[in-house]
Design a protein around this motif. Structure first.
Motif, PDB file in Angstrom:
ATOM      1  N   ILE A  57      -8.163   5.266   2.289  1.00  0.00           N
ATOM      2  CA  ILE A  57      -7.203   4.337   2.892  1.00  0.00           C
ATOM      3  C   ILE A  57      -5.818   4.972   2.952  1.00  0.00           C
ATOM      4  CG2 ILE A  57      -5.990   2.151   2.549  1.00  0.00           C
ATOM      5  CD1 ILE A  57      -8.635   1.043   1.465  1.00  0.00           C
ATOM      6  N   GLY A  58      -5.394   5.604   1.870  1.00  0.00           N
ATOM      7  CA  GLY A  58      -4.093   6.271   1.856  1.00  0.00           C
ATOM      8  C   GLY A  58      -4.016   7.398   2.868  1.00  0.00           C
ATOM      9  N   GLY A  59      -5.067   8.192   2.938  1.00  0.00           N
ATOM     10  CA  GLY A  59      -5.089   9.297   3.903  1.00  0.00           C
ATOM     11  C   GLY A  59      -5.056   8.808   5.334  1.00  0.00           C
ATOM     12  N   VAL A  60      -5.816   7.759   5.616  1.00  0.00           N
ATOM     13  CA  VAL A  60      -5.812   7.193   6.966  1.00  0.00           C
ATOM     14  C   VAL A  60      -4.435   6.632   7.293  1.00  0.00           C
ATOM     15  CG1 VAL A  60      -6.734   5.300   8.377  1.00  0.00           C
ATOM     16  CG2 VAL A  60      -8.280   6.749   7.068  1.00  0.00           C
ATOM     17  N   GLY A  61      -3.788   5.996   6.327  1.00  0.00           N
ATOM     18  CA  GLY A  61      -2.444   5.471   6.552  1.00  0.00           C
ATOM     19  C   GLY A  61      -1.448   6.556   6.880  1.00  0.00           C
ATOM     20  N   ASP A 101       1.508   8.598  15.100  1.00  0.00           N
ATOM     21  CA  ASP A 101       2.056   7.503  15.913  1.00  0.00           C
ATOM     22  C   ASP A 101       0.971   6.709  16.623  1.00  0.00           C
ATOM     23  OD1 ASP A 101       4.735   7.732  15.286  1.00  0.00           O
ATOM     24  OD2 ASP A 101       5.092   9.221  16.848  1.00  0.00           O
ATOM     25  N   VAL A 102      -0.124   6.467  15.944  1.00  0.00           N
ATOM     26  CA  VAL A 102      -1.214   5.685  16.509  1.00  0.00           C
ATOM     27  C   VAL A 102      -0.814   4.210  16.473  1.00  0.00           C
ATOM     28  CG1 VAL A 102      -3.622   5.007  16.219  1.00  0.00           C
ATOM     29  CG2 VAL A 102      -2.933   7.355  15.786  1.00  0.00           C
ATOM     30  N   LEU A 119      -3.677  -1.596  11.705  1.00  0.00           N
ATOM     31  CA  LEU A 119      -3.883  -1.105  10.341  1.00  0.00           C
ATOM     32  C   LEU A 119      -2.822  -0.100   9.903  1.00  0.00           C
ATOM     33  CD1 LEU A 119      -7.745  -0.587  10.400  1.00  0.00           C
ATOM     34  CD2 LEU A 119      -6.463  -2.491   9.436  1.00  0.00           C
ATOM     35  N   ARG A 120      -2.028   0.378  10.830  1.00  0.00           N
ATOM     36  CA  ARG A 120      -1.049   1.422  10.531  1.00  0.00           C
ATOM     37  C   ARG A 120      -0.054   0.975   9.461  1.00  0.00           C
ATOM     38  NH1 ARG A 120       3.167   3.833  14.931  1.00  0.00           N
ATOM     39  NH2 ARG A 120       4.700   4.519  13.438  1.00  0.00           N
ATOM     40  N   GLY A 121       0.515  -0.187   9.587  1.00  0.00           N
ATOM     41  CA  GLY A 121       1.507  -0.673   8.627  1.00  0.00           C
ATOM     42  C   GLY A 121       0.965  -0.842   7.221  1.00  0.00           C
ATOM     43  N   PRO A 122      -0.104  -1.632   7.047  1.00  0.00           N
ATOM     44  CA  PRO A 122      -0.623  -1.822   5.687  1.00  0.00           C
ATOM     45  C   PRO A 122      -1.149  -0.540   5.046  1.00  0.00           C
ATOM     46  CG  PRO A 122      -1.596  -3.418   7.202  1.00  0.00           C
ATOM     47  CD  PRO A 122      -0.783  -2.484   8.012  1.00  0.00           C
TER      48      PRO A 122
END
Length: 115
Positions: free
Chosen positions: A11-15, A22-23, A27-30
């Motif tokens: 989750i952290g890596g995806v964030g 800049d996707v 889900l980008r914010g959380p």
């Protein structure tokens, strides 16, 4: 527990990737917020190995908030604020703290072997 750690890492890596690329995703914010809190927390928590678990979590999260705020304040003070720069700075600081913890542990093992 390893499954939970793996999920948190993912989750952290995806964030971080979503923020750096800049996707435009809901889900980008959380996920990015999770990364900004989890990366420094893990690094600080690894350095505080001697504390009790509750105290360790409390200090690690407080330290993560402090790291994030110091990065933001420093970037604003020099008029260089950017999302990419903030993510990179938090990543660099967290990685450096983890690296220092690993070096300290390896030196401790080497010293015990020599004695």
């Amino acid at each position: 527990m390893p499954l939970l750690a793996g999920a948190a890492t993912a989750i952290g890596g995806v964030g971080a990737v979503l923020a750096l690329a800049d996707v435009d995703s809901p889900l980008r914010g959380p996920f990015t917020l999770f990364f900004l809190l989890a990366a420094p927390s893990v690094a600080i928590g690894a350095a505080l190995r001697g504390l009790e678990p509750f105290g360790r979590v409390l200090v690690a999260v407080a330290g993560a908030v402090a790291v994030d705020m110091l990065v933001a304040q420093g970037m604003l003070a020099v008029h260089r604020w950017s999302v990419h720069g903030g993510i990179a700075a938090v990543t660099a600081i967290s990685s450096l703290v983890l690296l220092l913890v690993l070096v300290r542990r390896l030196r401790g093992r080497t010293a015990r072997r020599r004695a």
